[in-house]
Design a protein around this motif. Sequence first.
Motif, PDB file in Angstrom:
ATOM      1  N   GLU A  41       0.851  -1.195   0.000  1.00  0.00           N
ATOM      2  CA  GLU A  41       0.000   0.000   0.000  1.00  0.00           C
ATOM      3  C   GLU A  41       0.891   1.251   0.000  1.00  0.00           C
ATOM      4  OE1 GLU A  41      -3.206  -0.140  -0.369  1.00  0.00           O
ATOM      5  OE2 GLU A  41      -3.362   2.064  -0.315  1.00  0.00           O
ATOM      6  N   ARG A  42       1.894   1.290   0.891  1.00  0.00           N
ATOM      7  CA  ARG A  42       2.798   2.432   0.968  1.00  0.00           C
ATOM      8  C   ARG A  42       3.562   2.624  -0.341  1.00  0.00           C
ATOM      9  NH1 ARG A  42       7.527   2.384   5.452  1.00  0.00           N
ATOM     10  NH2 ARG A  42       8.590   1.112   3.906  1.00  0.00           N
ATOM     11  N   GLY A  43       3.904   1.488  -0.974  1.00  0.00           N
ATOM     12  CA  GLY A  43       4.686   1.537  -2.211  1.00  0.00           C
ATOM     13  C   GLY A  43       3.999   2.292  -3.336  1.00  0.00           C
ATOM     14  N   LYS A  44       2.655   2.404  -3.255  1.00  0.00           N
ATOM     15  CA  LYS A  44       1.928   3.139  -4.304  1.00  0.00           C
ATOM     16  C   LYS A  44       2.339   4.596  -4.335  1.00  0.00           C
ATOM     17  CE  LYS A  44      -2.171   0.176  -4.006  1.00  0.00           C
ATOM     18  NZ  LYS A  44      -3.517   0.085  -3.412  1.00  0.00           N
ATOM     19  N   THR A  45       2.755   5.141  -3.171  1.00  0.00           N
ATOM     20  CA  THR A  45       3.077   6.571  -3.109  1.00  0.00           C
ATOM     21  C   THR A  45       4.440   6.893  -2.499  1.00  0.00           C
ATOM     22  OG1 THR A  45       1.938   6.688  -0.981  1.00  0.00           O
ATOM     23  CG2 THR A  45       0.661   7.315  -2.921  1.00  0.00           C
ATOM     24  N   SER A  46       5.126   5.909  -1.892  1.00  0.00           N
ATOM     25  CA  SER A  46       6.336   6.246  -1.125  1.00  0.00           C
ATOM     26  C   SER A  46       7.521   6.623  -2.012  1.00  0.00           C
ATOM     27  CB  SER A  46       6.753   5.081  -0.222  1.00  0.00           C
ATOM     28  OG  SER A  46       7.249   3.996  -0.999  1.00  0.00           O
ATOM     29  N   GLY A  47       7.547   6.130  -3.241  1.00  0.00           N
ATOM     30  CA  GLY A  47       8.695   6.371  -4.099  1.00  0.00           C
ATOM     31  C   GLY A  47       9.929   5.613  -3.641  1.00  0.00           C
ATOM     32  N   ARG A  48       9.791   4.749  -2.641  1.00  0.00           N
ATOM     33  CA  ARG A  48      10.961   4.005  -2.160  1.00  0.00           C
ATOM     34  C   ARG A  48      11.314   2.868  -3.112  1.00  0.00           C
ATOM     35  NH1 ARG A  48      11.310   2.987   4.275  1.00  0.00           N
ATOM     36  NH2 ARG A  48      12.320   1.112   3.429  1.00  0.00           N
ATOM     37  N   GLU A  49      12.608   2.741  -3.372  1.00  0.00           N
ATOM     38  CA  GLU A  49      13.062   1.738  -4.333  1.00  0.00           C
ATOM     39  C   GLU A  49      12.903   0.320  -3.798  1.00  0.00           C
ATOM     40  OE1 GLU A  49      16.998   2.560  -6.072  1.00  0.00           O
ATOM     41  OE2 GLU A  49      16.691   4.611  -5.377  1.00  0.00           O
ATOM     42  N   ASP A  50      12.607   0.196  -2.477  1.00  0.00           N
ATOM     43  CA  ASP A  50      12.507  -1.153  -1.917  1.00  0.00           C
ATOM     44  C   ASP A  50      11.090  -1.512  -1.472  1.00  0.00           C
ATOM     45  OD1 ASP A  50      12.464   0.613   0.207  1.00  0.00           O
ATOM     46  OD2 ASP A  50      13.882  -0.506   1.449  1.00  0.00           O
ATOM     47  N   ASP A  51      10.100  -0.684  -1.814  1.00  0.00           N
ATOM     48  CA  ASP A  51       8.707  -1.039  -1.505  1.00  0.00           C
ATOM     49  C   ASP A  51       8.067  -1.758  -2.702  1.00  0.00           C
ATOM     50  OD1 ASP A  51       8.716  -0.101   1.092  1.00  0.00           O
ATOM     51  OD2 ASP A  51       7.759   1.813   0.637  1.00  0.00           O
ATOM     52  N   ASN A  52       8.758  -2.742  -3.253  1.00  0.00           N
ATOM     53  CA  ASN A  52       8.192  -3.549  -4.341  1.00  0.00           C
ATOM     54  C   ASN A  52       8.274  -5.011  -3.907  1.00  0.00           C
ATOM     55  OD1 ASN A  52      10.837  -4.826  -5.368  1.00  0.00           O
ATOM     56  ND2 ASN A  52      11.285  -2.630  -5.338  1.00  0.00           N
ATOM     57  N   ALA A  53       7.468  -5.872  -4.570  1.00  0.00           N
ATOM     58  CA  ALA A  53       7.318  -7.256  -4.100  1.00  0.00           C
ATOM     59  C   ALA A  53       8.670  -7.969  -3.967  1.00  0.00           C
ATOM     60  CB  ALA A  53       6.403  -8.029  -5.054  1.00  0.00           C
ATOM     61  N   ASP A  54       9.565  -7.749  -4.917  1.00  0.00           N
ATOM     62  CA  ASP A  54      10.853  -8.455  -4.900  1.00  0.00           C
ATOM     63  C   ASP A  54      11.722  -8.012  -3.721  1.00  0.00           C
ATOM     64  OD1 ASP A  54      12.826 -10.186  -6.012  1.00  0.00           O
ATOM     65  OD2 ASP A  54      13.882  -8.395  -6.754  1.00  0.00           O
ATOM     66  N   SER A  55      11.877  -6.688  -3.547  1.00  0.00           N
ATOM     67  CA  SER A  55      12.681  -6.190  -2.418  1.00  0.00           C
ATOM     68  C   SER A  55      12.035  -6.554  -1.080  1.00  0.00           C
ATOM     69  CB  SER A  55      12.853  -4.665  -2.491  1.00  0.00           C
ATOM     70  OG  SER A  55      13.650  -4.300  -3.589  1.00  0.00           O
ATOM     71  N   ILE A  56      10.704  -6.489  -1.018  1.00  0.00           N
ATOM     72  CA  ILE A  56      10.002  -6.794   0.242  1.00  0.00           C
ATOM     73  C   ILE A  56      10.310  -8.229   0.684  1.00  0.00           C
ATOM     74  CG2 ILE A  56       7.704  -7.202   1.251  1.00  0.00           C
ATOM     75  CD1 ILE A  56       6.718  -4.783  -0.423  1.00  0.00           C
ATOM     76  N   ARG A  57      10.319  -9.155  -0.274  1.00  0.00           N
ATOM     77  CA  ARG A  57      10.616 -10.553   0.039  1.00  0.00           C
ATOM     78  C   ARG A  57      12.026 -10.663   0.642  1.00  0.00           C
ATOM     79  NH1 ARG A  57      12.582 -13.768  -3.394  1.00  0.00           N
ATOM     80  NH2 ARG A  57      12.018 -12.422  -5.143  1.00  0.00           N
ATOM     81  N   LYS A  58      12.967  -9.943   0.048  1.00  0.00           N
ATOM     82  CA  LYS A  58      14.348  -9.984   0.543  1.00  0.00           C
ATOM     83  C   LYS A  58      14.457  -9.339   1.928  1.00  0.00           C
ATOM     84  CE  LYS A  58      16.445 -10.027  -4.041  1.00  0.00           C
ATOM     85  NZ  LYS A  58      16.938  -9.182  -5.138  1.00  0.00           N
ATOM     86  N   ARG A  59      13.714  -8.262   2.136  1.00  0.00           N
ATOM     87  CA  ARG A  59      13.763  -7.580   3.442  1.00  0.00           C
ATOM     88  C   ARG A  59      13.213  -8.490   4.539  1.00  0.00           C
ATOM     89  NH1 ARG A  59      10.534  -2.393   1.788  1.00  0.00           N
ATOM     90  NH2 ARG A  59      10.938  -1.596   3.875  1.00  0.00           N
ATOM     91  N   PHE A  60      12.134  -9.237   4.226  1.00  0.00           N
ATOM     92  CA  PHE A  60      11.575 -10.159   5.229  1.00  0.00           C
ATOM     93  C   PHE A  60      12.588 -11.233   5.599  1.00  0.00           C
ATOM     94  CE2 PHE A  60       6.901  -9.307   3.896  1.00  0.00           C
ATOM     95  CZ  PHE A  60       6.812  -8.293   4.824  1.00  0.00           C
ATOM     96  N   ARG A  61      13.310 -11.739   4.586  1.00  0.00           N
ATOM     97  CA  ARG A  61      14.306 -12.786   4.847  1.00  0.00           C
ATOM     98  C   ARG A  61      15.409 -12.259   5.768  1.00  0.00           C
ATOM     99  NH1 ARG A  61      15.316 -17.360   5.259  1.00  0.00           N
ATOM    100  NH2 ARG A  61      13.141 -17.606   4.795  1.00  0.00           N
ATOM    101  N   THR A  62      15.904 -11.046   5.453  1.00  0.00           N
ATOM    102  CA  THR A  62      16.951 -10.441   6.283  1.00  0.00           C
ATOM    103  C   THR A  62      16.438 -10.215   7.703  1.00  0.00           C
ATOM    104  OG1 THR A  62      17.955  -9.369   4.385  1.00  0.00           O
ATOM    105  CG2 THR A  62      18.480  -8.436   6.531  1.00  0.00           C
ATOM    106  N   PHE A  63      15.195  -9.807   7.808  1.00  0.00           N
ATOM    107  CA  PHE A  63      14.609  -9.570   9.133  1.00  0.00           C
ATOM    108  C   PHE A  63      14.644 -10.859   9.958  1.00  0.00           C
ATOM    109  CE2 PHE A  63      10.669  -9.610  11.781  1.00  0.00           C
ATOM    110  CZ  PHE A  63      11.127  -8.740  12.757  1.00  0.00           C
ATOM    111  N   LEU A  64      14.176 -11.952   9.342  1.00  0.00           N
ATOM    112  CA  LEU A  64      14.135 -13.229  10.079  1.00  0.00           C
ATOM    113  C   LEU A  64      15.535 -13.744  10.403  1.00  0.00           C
ATOM    114  CD1 LEU A  64      11.302 -15.189   8.195  1.00  0.00           C
ATOM    115  CD2 LEU A  64      11.197 -14.103  10.460  1.00  0.00           C
ATOM    116  N   ASP A  65      16.432 -13.699   9.424  1.00  0.00           N
ATOM    117  CA  ASP A  65      17.758 -14.314   9.596  1.00  0.00           C
ATOM    118  C   ASP A  65      18.703 -13.457  10.442  1.00  0.00           C
ATOM    119  OD1 ASP A  65      16.866 -16.265   7.956  1.00  0.00           O
ATOM    120  OD2 ASP A  65      18.011 -15.641   6.183  1.00  0.00           O
TER     121      ASP A  65
END
Length: 227
Positions: free
Chosen positions: A159-183
């Motif tokens: 939802e935020r990615g629609k307006t945030s302009g952040r390069e990491d609020d996309n499905a691919d980066s989000i998946r990687k961020r979740f992995r880093t968070f857990l590990d």
Amino acid sequence: MSTIDTLKDRTTPVFDPAAVTVIFVLGGPGAGKGTQCSNLVSQYGFSHLSAGDLLRAEQNRPDSEFGDLIRHHIRNGLIVPMEVTIALLENSMREILNSSPSPPSSSSSPDKTRRGRFLIDGFPRKLDQAHKFEEAVVPARFVLFYDCPEAEMERRLLERGKTSGREDDNADSIRKRFRTFLDTSLPVVDYFDSQRRVVRIDATPEPDAVFAETRRHLAERLGPEFA
Ligand code: C5P
Ligand code: MG
């Protein structure tokens, strides 16, 4: 950044823990750390330092020698080497502590106290950051941990990615961020938890309800001024 060089060998905190209160604010991507920090700033006069925001600002600073390194790590949801992030945090803290006091009318408590209160958001995300910061900058009082199910965090980020302009609020980066968070980042929460320094807050409800819980815990930990 000259701070990076001095950090390496420093083994005692550069700030006095009696004068500087640091609270680490952790939680997965999209847990609502930034939102809760904004509330805490308006209510209690904390200074809010977001490690991610500082890294993005450094990435975009034209003369930065770290721009490409930071961009690569953020796009891939990886943790930027700790020296860079800690130096940015330390420099910002020093700037705030040295800044001219705000007019007395702007707050009811002495400015000095307020200037020494920091919420450090999205940090430490890796154990080495936690150890080095507490050793060389200042020990933190405790960790506010916003606990949120991954499905809810993903919904918020998309939802935020629609307006945030952040390069990491996309499905691919989000998946990687979740992995880093857990590990990499959850072990940091476990480490502080083993020292009984974690305040765990359910971040699933709407922001006002989460803030009410946050205030209750702060009052418990920091005393009546925070009630
Ligand atoms: O906290 P935020 O979601 O803004 O962080 C964005 C990105 O910045 C992270 O995914 C990570 O790549 C980087 N970061 C980091 N170390 C931190 C905080 C953020 O490397 N302590
Ligand atoms: Mg944030």
